[in-house]
Each structure stands twice: as structure tokens, then as C-alpha cells.
Design an enzyme around this catalytic site. Structure first.
Site, short mmCIF file in Angstrom:
data_model
loop_
_atom_site.label_atom_id
_atom_site.label_comp_id
_atom_site.label_asym_id
_atom_site.label_seq_id
_atom_site.Cartn_x
_atom_site.Cartn_y
_atom_site.Cartn_z
N CYS A 146 33.26 -27.23 53.74
CA CYS A 146 33.39 -26.87 55.16
C CYS A 146 32.78 -27.94 56.05
O CYS A 146 31.56 -28.04 56.19
CB CYS A 146 32.72 -25.52 55.41
SG CYS A 146 32.75 -25.03 57.14
N CYS A 152 30.79 -26.68 59.05
CA CYS A 152 29.46 -26.17 58.71
C CYS A 152 28.49 -27.31 58.43
O CYS A 152 27.35 -27.30 58.86
CB CYS A 152 29.49 -25.29 57.47
SG CYS A 152 30.89 -24.21 57.33
N ASP A 153 28.93 -28.29 57.68
CA ASP A 153 27.98 -29.26 57.11
C ASP A 153 28.15 -30.69 57.61
O ASP A 153 27.32 -31.55 57.29
CB ASP A 153 28.11 -29.25 55.57
CG ASP A 153 27.78 -27.89 54.98
OD1 ASP A 153 26.89 -27.22 55.56
OD2 ASP A 153 28.38 -27.49 53.98
#
Ligand code: NDP
Length: 313
Positions: free
Chosen positions: A134, A137-138
């Protein structure tokens, strides 16, 4: 046989938000947590984009907080997997994997989706230490660094362009010589100068340094599937974007799905093709896949379940 007003299947942000709303509406929801209690977020580290956590929060901690909040209003959260739902009549007969049976007047399906991985042993070792599924997200952790994305669909194209804004260089590794992504997304990829496409390449191994629990990925060994040639790229982040599998196997031939298995809901609603069954979160969303959008649809599902029960009186 036990009869419940609202059964929630799955315990990610969609399931817990549905539980909070359903419990506060006095539906006394019963939740079965499923195979991965807390869902996909329990496999991520820092979550910085969920509103209300100004300093960020660890994914597992956020899910623990959601669980506590759902429990505070009396949600009955149970360990176990739902094995079968008879959608042919209401109340729906539900069988749990240990053989326990119950009847549910409404069902909220929040079983999520599972990111597909390549299946390499080294990929598994560096999960949470450089390997992610993701970018939203990261990606932030790789600001100014070099990273790679593997895949050739819309997700890979989207993740590569997202990362290109943050990172110095993005390698897009694809196993063929044509992207599967839409033409518009392809154009964005081709017009982004810091994305380098590696056509006909597959990943052999992820490499890095491991010291106890500390892992730092520093490269990937690739091979060209046309020439057999191997090469190493120096990267610090490796993003797998080869698709997701919605967790809908138990609803095959029971609820309407698209060709890839995502549940179809009515526009502006979480209603599925069967009255009294609602779907929330990634199980019905292949576009956004964010904790906050999942939570939003979880809220909608609980409100719709409550209204549905009200209409039955
Ligand atoms: P897709 O299934 O469309 O694409 C998966 C990609 O990964 C393909 O290019 C495939 O290669 C590659 N791949 C699959 N398995 C492997 C493997 N083992 N090793 C290497 N490569 C592999 O998945 P997406 O997640 O990209 O998209 C899913 C759906 O969601 C699509 O319908 C897409 O259009 C939609 N979507 C739409 C978005 C938007 O509109 N903004 C954003 C994201 C997704 P190959 O091409 O060779 O098969």
C-alpha cells in the site's frame, strides 16, 4: 437457536465502525472477527492518514482502539469464522466454522480483501521492513529515496505515480511488455520522468540487511524473462501492486459480485442483491481501499441495517 438482529462478519475498520453504530442503535450486534482479527491494518506499521491521530498510530493499536470502542457499547465480539450463510430466507441461517449455528435478521459483510503477494520467501521476510502492498499507507517513509513497484494494472500505475511525487526514483517492474492499466493511467506513468519502466522483468529476490527484528531492504534482484539476464536494482522500498482478492468465497452464487469477486452494492447504499444483507469496506470497494472510506461505509451499513429492521416492524 440464537437469533441476533445484526451479524457483522469481519473486524477491520468497516466491521468495527458498523459495530459501534449498530450497538449505539441498540441492535446488539454480534461480530465474528474472521481469520485475521483487525484486518489488513494489523499488517501495517504507522498509520498517518486516519483523522483523529495527529501523531499517527500503529495499525494494530488503531484496530485495538476500534475494538475497545465497539465493545464499550456492548458489541459481542467473537473469535471465529463464518463458514456459511443461507441467503435464501430471512432470518438468515449462519454456520460458524466450529459448527455453531445462529439466525441473523441482518448481516453486514465486512470481510475485506487480501493483497496478493508474489510468494517469494524473501518478500515475506521483509514485510513491514521495506515490503508493502500500500503506497498510500507507507510511501511517506520513502520520501527522497528510490523504490520499486511491481505490477502492470491500474493499481501499480496509480501507486507508481503517487510514489513518484514523494520519491527520487520509482522503478515499475512489469512481467510483460504492455501495461494492463487504462490508457489514461498509462499516459500518466509515461509522462512521469522519475518512473523507469522495467519491461519483461520478474523479481527473483528481495535483499537487505537483517539484524534481529530490524530489517532494512536495500535492493531487488530481477531477471528479464525474455533474455534471462539478471540485474540488481538499489531500492529501499518495494511495493507489490499485483491485485487484491476480495474475501467473498462464501457468498459465491449467493450475492451479486463483479467479475473479480467484489460485492456489488446499490449506488449511494451498502445494500447488496439480497434484502437485509449489507456490504461495507474493501469487500465492495476496489478503488479507494482506505481505512477511513471503509469506516465510512461501515457506518452506512449499520444505519441501513437499523432502518431495514425498523421497516420490518
Ligand atoms: P489487475 O488485476 O488489473 O492487475 C494486476 C497486475 O499485476 C497485472 O498487470 C498483472 O500482470 C500483474 N501480476 C499479477 N500477478 C502477478 C505476479 N504473480 N507477478 C507479477 N505480476 C503480476 O489489478 P489491479 O489491482 O491493478 O486492479 C484491479 C481492478 O481495480 C481493475 O479493474 C482496475 O481497473 C481497478 N482499479 C481502478 C483504479 C482507478 O480507476 N483509479 C485504481 C485501481 C484499480 P499481467 O498484466 O501480465 O496480467
Amino acid at each position: 437457536m440464537e437469533q441476533v438482529k445484526c451479524l457483522i462478519i469481519g473486524s477491520g475498520p468497516a466491521g468495527y465502525t458498523a459495530a459501534i453504530y449498530a450497538a449505539r442503535a441498540d441492535l446488539k450486534p454480534v461480530m465474528y472477527e474472521g481469520m485475521e482479527p483487525g484486518g489488513q491494518l494489523t499488517t501495517t506499521t504507522e498509520v498517518d492518514n486516519f483523522p483523529g491521530y495527529p501523531e499517527g498510530v500503529e495499525g494494530p493499536k488503531m484496530m485495538e482502539d476500534m475494538k475497545k470502542q465497539a465493545s464499550r457499547f456492548g458489541s459481542d465480539i467473537r473469535w471465529g469464522m463464518v463458514a456459511e450463510v443461507d441467503t435464501s430466507r430471512r432470518p438468515f441461517k449462519v454456520i460458524i466454522d466450529d459448527g455453531y449455528e445462529l439466525l441473523a435478521e441482518t448481516v453486514i459483510v465486512a470481510t475485506g480483501a487480501t493483497a496478493k503477494y508474489l510468494g517469494l520467501e524473501s518478500e515475506e521476510r521483509f514485510k513491514g521492513g521495506g515490503v508493502s502492498a500500500c503506497a498510500t499507507c507507507d510511501g511517506f517513509f520513502y520520501k527522497g529515496r528510490d523504490v520499486a513497484v511491481v505490477g502492470g494494472g491500474d493499481t501499480a500505475a496509480e501507486e507508481a505515480t503517487y510514489l513518484a511525487n514523494l520519491c527520487r526514483k520509482v522503478y515499475l517492474i512489469h512481467r510483460r511488455d504492455k501495461l494492463r492499466a487504462s490508457k489514461a493511467m498509462q499516459k500518466r506513468v509515461f509522462n512521469t520522468p522519475n518512473i523507469e519502466l522495467l519491461w519483461n522483468h520478474e523479481v527473483k529476490e528481495i535483499v537487505g540487511v537483517e539484524q534481529g527484528f530490524t530489517k532494512a531492504l536495500n535492493g531487488a534482484i530481477l531477471f528479464n524473462n525474455k533474455t534471462g539476464e539478471e540485474k540488481k536494482i538499489d531500492i529501499e522500498g518495494f511495493f507489490v501492486a499485483i491485485g487484491h482478492k476480495p474475501n467473498t468465497d462464501i457468498f459465491k452464487d449467493k450475492l451479486e459480485m463483479d467479475e473479480t469477486g467484489y460485492l456489488i452494492t446499490r449506488p449511494d447504499s451498502t445494500a447488496t442483491s439480497i434484502e437485509g444483507i449489507f456490504a461495507a469496506g474493501d469487500v465492495q470497494d476496489k478503488h479507494f481501499r482506505q481505512a477511513v472510506t471503509a469506516a465510512g461505509t461501515g457506518c452506512m451499513a449499520a444505519i441501513e441495517a437499523e432502518r431495514f429492521l425498523g421497516e420490518q416492524l
